[in-house]
Design a protein around this motif. Structure first.
Motif, PDB file in Angstrom:
ATOM      1  N   GLY A   1     -50.905  -3.223 -13.042  1.00 50.58           N
ATOM      2  CA  GLY A   1     -52.249  -3.346 -12.497  1.00 50.58           C
ATOM      3  C   GLY A   1     -53.113  -2.103 -12.644  1.00 50.58           C
ATOM      4  O   GLY A   1     -54.190  -2.029 -12.090  1.00 50.58           O
ATOM      5  N   ARG A   2     -52.631  -1.111 -13.417  1.00 47.93           N
ATOM      6  CA  ARG A   2     -53.424   0.103 -13.575  1.00 47.93           C
ATOM      7  C   ARG A   2     -54.480  -0.045 -14.651  1.00 47.93           C
ATOM      8  O   ARG A   2     -55.328   0.809 -14.797  1.00 47.93           O
ATOM      9  N   GLY A   3     -54.383  -1.105 -15.419  1.00 49.48           N
ATOM     10  CA  GLY A   3     -55.319  -1.284 -16.523  1.00 49.48           C
ATOM     11  C   GLY A   3     -54.793  -0.659 -17.801  1.00 49.48           C
ATOM     12  O   GLY A   3     -53.791   0.058 -17.775  1.00 49.48           O
ATOM     13  N   TYR A   4     -55.465  -0.952 -18.940  1.00 50.68           N
ATOM     14  CA  TYR A   4     -54.966  -0.450 -20.210  1.00 50.68           C
ATOM     15  C   TYR A   4     -56.106  -0.073 -21.142  1.00 50.68           C
ATOM     16  O   TYR A   4     -57.250  -0.475 -20.952  1.00 50.68           O
ATOM     17  N   ARG A   5     -55.736   0.664 -22.164  1.00 47.05           N
ATOM     18  CA  ARG A   5     -56.709   1.168 -23.131  1.00 47.05           C
ATOM     19  C   ARG A   5     -56.486   0.434 -24.450  1.00 47.05           C
ATOM     20  O   ARG A   5     -55.339   0.208 -24.853  1.00 47.05           O
ATOM     21  N   THR A   6     -57.557   0.008 -25.098  1.00 49.83           N
ATOM     22  CA  THR A   6     -57.434  -0.715 -26.349  1.00 49.83           C
ATOM     23  C   THR A   6     -57.926   0.141 -27.504  1.00 49.83           C
ATOM     24  O   THR A   6     -59.021   0.687 -27.440  1.00 49.83           O
ATOM     25  N   GLU A   7     -57.099   0.266 -28.515  1.00 50.68           N
ATOM     26  CA  GLU A   7     -57.468   1.071 -29.683  1.00 50.68           C
ATOM     27  C   GLU A   7     -57.252   0.257 -30.941  1.00 50.68           C
ATOM     28  O   GLU A   7     -56.350  -0.575 -30.985  1.00 50.68           O
TER      29      GLU A   7
ATOM     30  N   THR B   1     -52.452  -2.370 -42.724  1.00 50.18           N
ATOM     31  CA  THR B   1     -53.066  -3.427 -41.926  1.00 50.18           C
ATOM     32  C   THR B   1     -53.728  -2.839 -40.697  1.00 50.18           C
ATOM     33  O   THR B   1     -53.334  -1.791 -40.197  1.00 50.18           O
ATOM     34  N   GLU B   2     -54.732  -3.571 -40.219  1.00 49.89           N
ATOM     35  CA  GLU B   2     -55.438  -3.146 -39.031  1.00 49.89           C
ATOM     36  C   GLU B   2     -54.690  -3.683 -37.818  1.00 49.89           C
ATOM     37  O   GLU B   2     -54.300  -4.842 -37.805  1.00 49.89           O
ATOM     38  N   LYS B   3     -54.508  -2.847 -36.852  1.00 49.47           N
ATOM     39  CA  LYS B   3     -53.772  -3.301 -35.679  1.00 49.47           C
ATOM     40  C   LYS B   3     -54.498  -2.910 -34.410  1.00 49.47           C
ATOM     41  O   LYS B   3     -55.048  -1.806 -34.319  1.00 49.47           O
ATOM     42  N   VAL B   4     -54.483  -3.834 -33.469  1.00 45.63           N
ATOM     43  CA  VAL B   4     -55.056  -3.528 -32.163  1.00 45.63           C
ATOM     44  C   VAL B   4     -53.909  -3.133 -31.245  1.00 45.63           C
ATOM     45  O   VAL B   4     -52.946  -3.878 -31.110  1.00 45.63           O
ATOM     46  N   VAL B   5     -53.993  -1.942 -30.693  1.00 44.46           N
ATOM     47  CA  VAL B   5     -52.904  -1.461 -29.853  1.00 44.46           C
ATOM     48  C   VAL B   5     -53.422  -1.280 -28.434  1.00 44.46           C
ATOM     49  O   VAL B   5     -54.453  -0.642 -28.206  1.00 44.46           O
ATOM     50  N   ASN B   6     -52.702  -1.874 -27.502  1.00 43.94           N
ATOM     51  CA  ASN B   6     -53.040  -1.691 -26.101  1.00 43.94           C
ATOM     52  C   ASN B   6     -52.015  -0.767 -25.479  1.00 43.94           C
ATOM     53  O   ASN B   6     -50.814  -0.987 -25.643  1.00 43.94           O
ATOM     54  N   THR B   7     -52.492   0.242 -24.782  1.00 40.01           N
ATOM     55  CA  THR B   7     -51.540   1.110 -24.095  1.00 40.01           C
ATOM     56  C   THR B   7     -51.913   1.213 -22.626  1.00 40.01           C
ATOM     57  O   THR B   7     -53.089   1.241 -22.260  1.00 40.01           O
ATOM     58  N   CYS B   8     -50.868   1.262 -21.806  1.00 44.84           N
ATOM     59  CA  CYS B   8     -51.076   1.340 -20.364  1.00 44.84           C
ATOM     60  C   CYS B   8     -51.640   2.702 -19.989  1.00 44.84           C
ATOM     61  O   CYS B   8     -51.279   3.717 -20.585  1.00 44.84           O
ATOM     62  N   LEU B   9     -52.488   2.684 -19.013  1.00 49.07           N
ATOM     63  CA  LEU B   9     -53.039   3.945 -18.532  1.00 49.07           C
ATOM     64  C   LEU B   9     -52.012   4.675 -17.680  1.00 49.07           C
ATOM     65  O   LEU B   9     -51.145   4.062 -17.095  1.00 49.07           O
TER      66      LEU B   9
END
Lengths: 397, 444
Positions: free
Chosen positions: A358-364, A389-397
């Motif tokens: 529930g802390r939210g995440y960052r999208t790159e 390839t292009e990749k969308v990476v989500n990382t936790c804050l």
């Protein structure tokens, strides 16, 4: 490698001396210290692990108990198999828990520290899995090395006489007929016994925690054994079955890992059995002071919730609920899920909501180079191209 | 990283297969061979060095054969003994009534006995175990009955001769079928040479090679994820290798009993021709060379007996008898009937093509001089024959895929569902191809 025999003897002698001085030191480390062997071969990863290299490696020595060192010395070649089994177990553990809050991360291998961190100090589910998968890894790797002939002391059992009970039990569990055995594929017996000797060193089965470890180690071995498949084929005039030929096939370690993961999900929480009161009275007649070695495995754990069934040989058991893995907790060695990759579309544990607590995440968005269009070339090679390839990476804050 | 893991796993299963499978397969194969060879060597050495009257020799064969059967299939061997005794009694009984129809009545009785056994008496696992043995015994019995009709014996066989022939250790387990006269001849003949051991060893090594190929190597060399035709080819090939193993093992047992050797100590025994089947010219050739003694048996005792009643009836009876001998099951009937129609279509189609294009491409190679314009080494002939070979290989994969099954199925027999699912998976391609060729044949 192939030095004069005198060198070999010298090595052994030095080893022996080392052992003597090690033995004088006070007891160090827990029974699970040997896990470190998984990383021991890593710095010189380029050269294949040879037994002599492992012998020399002081890092390896630091991880092993006296009995384990004796076993390694008595069974030349086994150390390489154990090392392989341990790293296989770590890789499999990390594969199985790739998308969970606890991802089976390992610490840098340092002398005297535990490979999986302080989490093993708690008797939780994750610890149960670690014990089971590492024990399974050793059983698997040693059985295989034995079949391949790289362990000298492991000989094929052509006599059919020594039919240990666990084998018949496993056969019954796997619902296969016990076949009159010949041939070298029976080496699971060696792997099983060796793993009991090696992995269970130091787990005397006195305290509840030691009982838990013993049970989970045994469960890992049982999984390897029952996943072992007997394959047969019929031969005879026009497809009849006059001659039957059978052989055993070790399961892939992935299938062992999958089975153990299932056991992890259905693991049972146990508590001290109240048979503990009766047990000594039974033993009193035979051996009043010492627990006989074989009896180490003869105990029954009681489920924490009396409505649940008692855990079977292949079930994992744990003592206490798992800690939350969300936040960093240095006391338990938990790194927390900060910076972990997550899947924003999933609603499971790998989804960003649960993973990031529930802390939210960052999208790159980033470009990755990876292998693609892999083709299988006969035989047995896989060739791949490199793609960007292009990749969308989500990382936790 | 992940891909590398997968790659290693693949590599591992291959290694796993070779080390784990190979050793125990070889061990069990040799254990089986040991009994077979010992029993037959025993027979040969006693015959060779102990002078014995005619009947004692036959009873020796009978006794050793019974022991060998007992050691191989346990108490089930009473079914073979029962079949032998029953058949002898019925031959004697029928002889009282008629001298001309003994072959027919005995064949009907034997086949009926096999079918009844399969349906009512035996459990499927046991039946699969003794089916091959019963089949060889049935072939021997029928051949004796028909030869009696043809007056090829001076007098009626006595029970010991008959029993010795049917239960002869050289061929009671894996075949091959030999006629009573051949058997009797080999039993009388004495020889001594060192080549004998060499021939046995050569065949033993060959059979073990085929066994390893069938169990361990062929099932592994094409990946499960390959196209379904490649997988079918692989499975069919594993079955064919198993057949070569059985055939060469039967040669081992024959030779170690001293059967099938010429006077100058060369093997004159041919059971199967792996090269002709693996690189087939035509389905007709495969049928001929698959099991040559059996082919000869069918030709001599079924086809020729029925020939007076017309070509069609005799072909039909031959297929009926051969599938009934294999037991009353849909799988063999389906496979054999398919082989029958495919080879019939192929034979006729190639005949038409050969005459239309004037190419040497008949189903059977021309013996010496073929009258076609393009001889067998001409480019056109080679090309056409290669195409036909490819079609045959496809047919073989299609037919042989039937025998690939999990062990429980192999052990207890195949079901109707098993067959239809296997062929449905390949879209009944070969049946379609054969039908297509037949249509073209009709139009040509």
């Amino acid at each position: 490698m192939s030095g004069p025999p005198i060198m070999k003897w010298l090595c052994l002698f030095v080893l022996f001396l080392c052992m003597r001085c090690e033995a004088n030191k006070p007891r160090r480390g827990r029974g699970s210290m040997w896990w470190g062997i998984a990383k021991a071969g890593e710095p010189n990863n380029l050269s294949p692990l040879s037994p002599s290299v492992l012998y020399m490696d002081p890092a390896v020595h630091a991880t092993l108990r006296r009995k384990q060192r004796r076993l390694a010395r008595e069974n030349p070649g086994v150390l390489a198999a154990i090392s392989k089994g341990a790293s296989m177990a770590v890789a499999e553990c990390q594969h199985q828990f790739k998308y969970r809050r606890w991802n089976c991360s390992t610490r840098n291998f340092l002398r005297g520290k535990n490979l999986f961190g302080k989490i093993v100090d708690r008797g939780c589910r994750e610890t149960a899995f670690i014990y089971a998968i590492t024990s399974a890894g050793v059983t698997h790797a040693v059985s295989r090395a034995c079949a391949e002939g790289s362990i000298e002391s492991c000989t094929c059992d052509y006599s059919h006489v020594d039919r240990s009970p666990h084998r018949a039990r496993a056969a019954a569990a796997a619902n296969v007929r016990v076949w009159k055995w010949g041939g070298c594929s029976d080496n699971i017996g060696f792997g099983f016994k060796f793993s009991r000797e090696f992995v269970d060193t130091g787990e005397r089965g006195k305290t509840l925690r030691e009982k838990m470890n013993l049970h989970n180690n045994e469960a890992g071995r049982m999984h390897v054994q029952t996943e072992m498949r007997q394959e047969c084929k019929c031969h005879g005039m026009s497809g009849s079955c006059t001659v039957k030929t059978c052989w055993m096939r070790l399961p892939t370690f992935r299938s062992v890992g999958d089975a153990l993961k299932d056991s992890f999900d259905g693991a049972s929480r146990v508590m001290m059995p109240n048979t503990e009161v009766e047990a000594p009275s039974q033993r009193n007649d035979a051996a009043p002071h010492r627990v006989p070695r074989r009896d180490r495995y003869r105990f029954q754990l009681r489920p924490h919730n009396p409505d649940h069934k008692t855990p079977g040989v292949k079930d994992l058991v744990y003592l206490e609920s798992s800690p939350g893995f969300c936040e960093k907790n240095p006391r338990l060695g938990i790194p927390g899920t900060h910076g972990r990759a997550c899947n924003d579309t999933s609603i499971g544990v790998d989804g960003c909501d649960l993973m990031c607590c529930g802390r939210g995440y960052r999208t790159e968005t980033m470009f990755v180079v990876e292998r693609c269009n892999c083709t299988f070339h006969w035989c047995c090679e896989v060739k791949c191209k490199l793609c960007r390839t292009e990749k969308v990476v989500n990382t936790c804050l | 990283m992940d891909e590398e893991d997968e790659y290693n796993e693949n590599n591992m299963t291959l290694l796993n297969m070779i080390t784990l499978c190979g050793e125990s397969t070889l061990y069990e194969g040799l254990r089986f061979a040991k009994d077979l060879i010992l029993a037959n060597l025993c027979l040969r050495i006693i015959i060779q060095y102990v002078p014995m009257p005619h009947n004692v020799r036959h009873s020796l064969s009978l006794i050793i054969g019974s022991f060998l059967l007992y050691f191989n299939i346990g108490s089930n061997f009473i079914w073979t003994i029962g079949l032998t005794i029953g058949a002898y009694v019925s031959i004697i009984t029928v002889s009282v009534v008629t001298k001309k129809w003994r072959g027919f009545y005995v064949s009907v009785c034997v086949i009926l006995f096999l079918i009844l056994c399969e349906i009512f008496v035996l459990n499927p696992i046991m039946w699969q175990q003794i089916r091959g043995i019963q089949m060889v015994a049935a072939m021997k019995i029928i051949s004796v009955a028909i030869e009696l009709d043809r007056d090829l014996f001076k007098q009626m066989l006595n029970p010991i001769e008959f029993g010795g022939y049917v239960l002869c250790p050289a061929n009671c387990i894996l075949g091959p079928w030999i006629s009573f006269h051949t058997y009797s001849h080999y039993l009388e003949v004495k020889f001594l040479c060192s080549r004998w051991i060499v021939i046995i060893l050569k065949n033993l090594v060959m059979s073990m090679g085929f066994l390893l190929l069938s169990n361990c190597f062929v099932p592994g060399y094409i990946d499960e994820s390959a196209t379904k035709w490649l997988v079918a080819y692989r499975d069919a090939q594993a079955f064919r290798m198993s057949h070569y193993f059985v055939s060469s093992m039967s040669v081992v047992s024959m030779i170690s009993a001293g059967f099938g050797l010429t006077n100058d100590c060369h093997s004159e025994l041919l059971v199967t021709r792996p090269m002709i089947i693996e690189l087939p010219r035509s389905l007709v050739q495969v049928v001929i060379y698959w099991n040559m003694p059996m082919h000869q048996w069918l030709k001599t005792y079924v086809f020729k007996t029925c020939q007076p009643y017309g070509q069609f009836i005799s072909i039909l009876t031959t297929y009926a008898v051969s599938s009934l001998l294999h037991g009353f099951n849909f799988q063999f009937s389906a496979v054999l009937l398919s082989i029958g129609t495919f080879s019939y279509v192929e034979y006729n189609f190639r005949y038409k093509v050969a005459s239309a294009l004037e190419v040497c491409c008949l189903a059977n190679p021309c013996l010496k001089q073929c009258e076609h314009k393009y001889k067998k080494n001409s480019f056109l002939a080679v090309f056409v024959n290669t195409v036909f070979s490819l079609i045959t290989a496809i047919h073989l994969a299609y037919l042989g895929v039937m025998f690939e099954a999990s062990f429980s199925v192999q052990e207890s027999g195949y079901s109707y569902y098993h067959i239809t699912s296997k062929w449905e998976n390949l879209n009944y391609f070969s049946h379609g191809l054969a039908a297509f060729m037949y249509v073209i044949y009709l139009m040509m």
